[in-house]
Design a protein around this motif. Sequence first.
Motif, PDB file in Angstrom:
ATOM      1  N   GLN A  64      34.932  48.475  40.077  1.00 15.96           N
ATOM      2  CA  GLN A  64      34.771  47.351  39.329  1.00 15.96           C
ATOM      3  C   GLN A  64      33.573  46.713  38.121  1.00 15.96           C
ATOM      4  OE1 GLN A  64      35.533  44.063  40.426  1.00 15.96           O
ATOM      5  NE2 GLN A  64      33.657  42.905  38.801  1.00 15.96           N
ATOM      6  N   ARG A  65      32.921  48.490  37.458  1.00 17.55           N
ATOM      7  CA  ARG A  65      32.703  48.508  36.613  1.00 17.55           C
ATOM      8  C   ARG A  65      33.661  49.066  35.937  1.00 17.55           C
ATOM      9  NH1 ARG A  65      28.877  51.521  39.937  1.00 17.55           N
ATOM     10  NH2 ARG A  65      29.554  53.954  39.358  1.00 17.55           N
ATOM     11  N   PHE A  66      34.525  49.694  36.460  1.00 15.09           N
ATOM     12  CA  PHE A  66      35.592  49.449  35.365  1.00 15.09           C
ATOM     13  C   PHE A  66      36.278  48.187  34.611  1.00 15.09           C
ATOM     14  CE2 PHE A  66      36.879  54.317  36.616  1.00 15.09           C
ATOM     15  CZ  PHE A  66      36.482  54.823  35.217  1.00 15.09           C
ATOM     16  N   ALA A  67      36.256  47.135  35.566  1.00 15.12           N
ATOM     17  CA  ALA A  67      36.548  45.764  35.318  1.00 15.12           C
ATOM     18  C   ALA A  67      36.216  44.972  34.249  1.00 15.12           C
ATOM     19  CB  ALA A  67      36.911  45.610  35.869  1.00 15.12           C
ATOM     20  N   ALA A  68      34.845  45.027  35.148  1.00 14.94           N
ATOM     21  CA  ALA A  68      33.557  45.101  33.817  1.00 14.94           C
ATOM     22  C   ALA A  68      33.170  45.160  32.281  1.00 14.94           C
ATOM     23  CB  ALA A  68      32.344  44.672  34.536  1.00 14.94           C
ATOM     24  N   ALA A  69      33.774  46.597  31.478  1.00 18.58           N
ATOM     25  CA  ALA A  69      33.586  47.215  31.130  1.00 18.58           C
ATOM     26  C   ALA A  69      35.022  47.343  30.059  1.00 18.58           C
ATOM     27  CB  ALA A  69      33.674  49.345  31.113  1.00 18.58           C
ATOM     28  N   GLY A  70      36.017  46.146  30.388  1.00 18.45           N
ATOM     29  CA  GLY A  70      37.374  45.855  30.112  1.00 18.45           C
ATOM     30  C   GLY A  70      38.717  46.226  30.541  1.00 18.45           C
ATOM     31  N   LEU A  80      40.690  51.756  52.003  1.00 18.73           N
ATOM     32  CA  LEU A  80      40.074  51.315  50.006  1.00 18.73           C
ATOM     33  C   LEU A  80      41.159  50.454  49.403  1.00 18.73           C
ATOM     34  CD1 LEU A  80      38.288  52.895  48.000  1.00 18.73           C
ATOM     35  CD2 LEU A  80      40.207  54.317  48.004  1.00 18.73           C
ATOM     36  N   VAL A  81      42.102  50.880  49.684  1.00 22.49           N
ATOM     37  CA  VAL A  81      43.349  49.458  48.485  1.00 22.49           C
ATOM     38  C   VAL A  81      43.051  48.289  49.262  1.00 22.49           C
ATOM     39  CG1 VAL A  81      45.630  49.803  47.639  1.00 22.49           C
ATOM     40  CG2 VAL A  81      44.388  51.198  48.033  1.00 22.49           C
ATOM     41  N   ALA A  82      42.739  48.266  50.373  1.00 24.02           N
ATOM     42  CA  ALA A  82      43.292  46.781  50.847  1.00 24.02           C
ATOM     43  C   ALA A  82      41.275  46.085  50.077  1.00 24.02           C
ATOM     44  CB  ALA A  82      43.220  46.344  52.070  1.00 24.02           C
ATOM     45  N   ALA A  83      39.930  46.986  50.434  1.00 30.02           N
ATOM     46  CA  ALA A  83      38.520  46.737  49.495  1.00 30.02           C
ATOM     47  C   ALA A  83      39.093  46.321  48.185  1.00 30.02           C
ATOM     48  CB  ALA A  83      37.992  48.022  50.461  1.00 30.02           C
ATOM     49  N   LEU A  84      39.167  46.709  47.689  1.00 27.81           N
ATOM     50  CA  LEU A  84      40.045  47.241  46.121  1.00 27.81           C
ATOM     51  C   LEU A  84      40.113  45.622  45.780  1.00 27.81           C
ATOM     52  CD1 LEU A  84      40.155  50.651  45.033  1.00 27.81           C
ATOM     53  CD2 LEU A  84      37.827  49.944  44.899  1.00 27.81           C
ATOM     54  N   LEU A  85      41.190  45.490  46.336  1.00 27.49           N
ATOM     55  CA  LEU A  85      41.962  44.156  45.989  1.00 27.49           C
ATOM     56  C   LEU A  85      41.375  42.859  45.757  1.00 27.49           C
ATOM     57  CD1 LEU A  85      45.277  45.037  47.764  1.00 27.49           C
ATOM     58  CD2 LEU A  85      44.786  45.177  45.185  1.00 27.49           C
ATOM     59  N   ALA A  86      40.252  43.277  47.429  1.00 29.78           N
ATOM     60  CA  ALA A  86      39.993  41.859  48.102  1.00 29.78           C
ATOM     61  C   ALA A  86      38.588  41.857  47.120  1.00 29.78           C
ATOM     62  CB  ALA A  86      39.421  41.633  49.281  1.00 29.78           C
ATOM     63  N   HIS A  87      38.197  42.933  46.374  1.00 32.32           N
ATOM     64  CA  HIS A  87      36.524  42.970  46.182  1.00 32.32           C
ATOM     65  C   HIS A  87      36.184  43.362  44.957  1.00 32.32           C
ATOM     66  CE1 HIS A  87      35.051  41.647  50.318  1.00 32.32           C
ATOM     67  NE2 HIS A  87      35.791  42.685  50.435  1.00 32.32           N
ATOM     68  N   THR A  88      37.354  43.321  43.968  1.00 32.04           N
ATOM     69  CA  THR A  88      37.184  43.737  42.574  1.00 32.04           C
ATOM     70  C   THR A  88      38.061  42.631  41.455  1.00 32.04           C
ATOM     71  OG1 THR A  88      38.669  45.403  42.110  1.00 32.04           O
ATOM     72  CG2 THR A  88      36.734  45.793  42.889  1.00 32.04           C
ATOM     73  N   ASP A  89      37.959  42.764  40.592  1.00 30.77           N
ATOM     74  CA  ASP A  89      38.415  42.017  39.679  1.00 30.77           C
ATOM     75  C   ASP A  89      39.375  42.564  39.087  1.00 30.77           C
ATOM     76  OD1 ASP A  89      36.714  39.960  40.474  1.00 30.77           O
ATOM     77  OD2 ASP A  89      35.529  40.352  38.923  1.00 30.77           O
ATOM     78  N   VAL A  90      39.449  43.763  38.645  1.00 31.31           N
ATOM     79  CA  VAL A  90      40.162  44.456  38.066  1.00 31.31           C
ATOM     80  C   VAL A  90      41.649  44.282  38.336  1.00 31.31           C
ATOM     81  CG1 VAL A  90      40.983  46.301  39.804  1.00 31.31           C
ATOM     82  CG2 VAL A  90      41.190  47.244  36.633  1.00 31.31           C
ATOM     83  N   ALA A  91      42.412  43.986  36.534  1.00 29.88           N
ATOM     84  CA  ALA A  91      43.916  43.262  37.021  1.00 29.88           C
ATOM     85  C   ALA A  91      45.265  44.091  37.572  1.00 29.88           C
ATOM     86  CB  ALA A  91      44.660  42.883  35.517  1.00 29.88           C
ATOM     87  N   ARG A  92      44.681  45.613  37.642  1.00 28.23           N
ATOM     88  CA  ARG A  92      46.194  46.513  38.056  1.00 28.23           C
ATOM     89  C   ARG A  92      46.020  47.900  38.530  1.00 28.23           C
ATOM     90  NH1 ARG A  92      50.923  46.389  33.501  1.00 28.23           N
ATOM     91  NH2 ARG A  92      50.671  48.042  33.665  1.00 28.23           N
ATOM     92  N   ILE A  93      46.185  47.945  39.430  1.00 26.31           N
ATOM     93  CA  ILE A  93      45.773  49.341  40.309  1.00 26.31           C
ATOM     94  C   ILE A  93      46.954  50.116  40.539  1.00 26.31           C
ATOM     95  CG2 ILE A  93      44.620  49.803  42.587  1.00 26.31           C
ATOM     96  CD1 ILE A  93      43.299  47.222  42.573  1.00 26.31           C
TER      97      ILE A  93
END
Length: 429
Positions: free
Chosen positions: A175-181, A208-221
């Motif tokens: 999420q910090r990466f997402a917030a940093a652009g 882990l992947v399911a949690a990242l999809l649910a709880h972060t805003d990063v466009a691509r994983i």
Amino acid sequence: MKVHLQTIGCRLNQAEIETMARQLQAGGHVIVDDAAQADTIILNTCAVTAEAARDARRLTRRFHHANETAEIILTGCYATLAPETVAALPGVGRVVGNNDKERLPLLLDAALPADQPDFDREPLARQAQPGGFGRTRGFVKVQDGCDNRCTFCVTTVARGAGRSRHLGDVVAEVQRFAAAGYGEVVLTGVHLGSYGRDLGRPAGLRELVAALLAHTDVARIRLSSLEPWEISDGFFRLWENPRLMPHLHLPLQSGSDPVLRRMARRTSRAAFRALVHEARAHIADLSLSTDLICGFPGETDDNHAQTLTYVEEIGFSRLHVFSYSPRPGTAAARMTGQIPGPLKRERTTELIALGDEMSVAFHRRYEGATRPVLWETATGAEAHGLRWSGYTDNYIRVTATGPADLMRRVTPVRLSGARVEGMSGALVG
């Protein structure tokens, strides 16, 4: 040592400075964003234009003004072409030409490990480095170490047993990466598929992947290298979410069952084939790449021929091919039947040629198609805009001409011009 890294110019310069960062970090040194905090400042210069040369001189003076006690080391094309000029700049302690650039980290710290063949290197977290690059994809290390005992690998000696980061810590970092652009994060680890097992979570990577999809805003994983075993039931159904990129790197190492057994790989031709079938059933437009080692001890001509036919059958999009080299302390180094160097090189050349053919064939499937591209860097200028380089969701490298504001953006691109290294493209709309 606190080191500040900066680069001017092309993508090659950027790649070199990132490599230096990883080498220095592996030796326990700290990469700092602020030149004023550094003990040493490294600037990788460019000479493609007079402006680039002026930028090098300007940055050097700025660094010295911000930190008069730091040693400034200049390398790259401008430093190679005008060593006396740059050596006279304030604060410059050393000028390292391109011929010695790869040795630069060792010049700073002779105790750093010597270079290794690519297939022996372990993944390191690649944090964004100062200077404006590395702001497109963030590399997040989610686990370290490995509990496998592949006979060619020194991972268990170098890295120890598998150790996973807690899920909440990874979610917070992404999420910090997402917030940093950052437009994309890549999950990395020595044995990514084992994530969570040491924490009592056998389906840990799926969770882990399911949690990242649910709880972060990063466009691509995106996932990095994933060993072709210990993949939990239902894992590939996660790709129903389009934020998870349709690209898998599944290291096979050999397409011969006898060789796989000598390598102590926990897979077989049949098991790998079934895994790929399942992945393709759930992931549309999947790009599948792999690693292959040529000339493993005891590999016969028939074993090599089996690998060639099996690789064609699977239909990989890209092959990473390496000649086997014995690693001290590994079981394979003590095996009989070591393959002579010329024969290893011959087999390696044959597999690389096959890999090139397969890459072109994969890319041709998308000629005329439109795919989303995350733009990473401008590689030059043309009459109608900048020349950009980026990657599709299924990891095809694309070059196209576009406006100056494409960095970190995802845009639809019509693909054309299939070649080994990627494709050309035209922005849609």
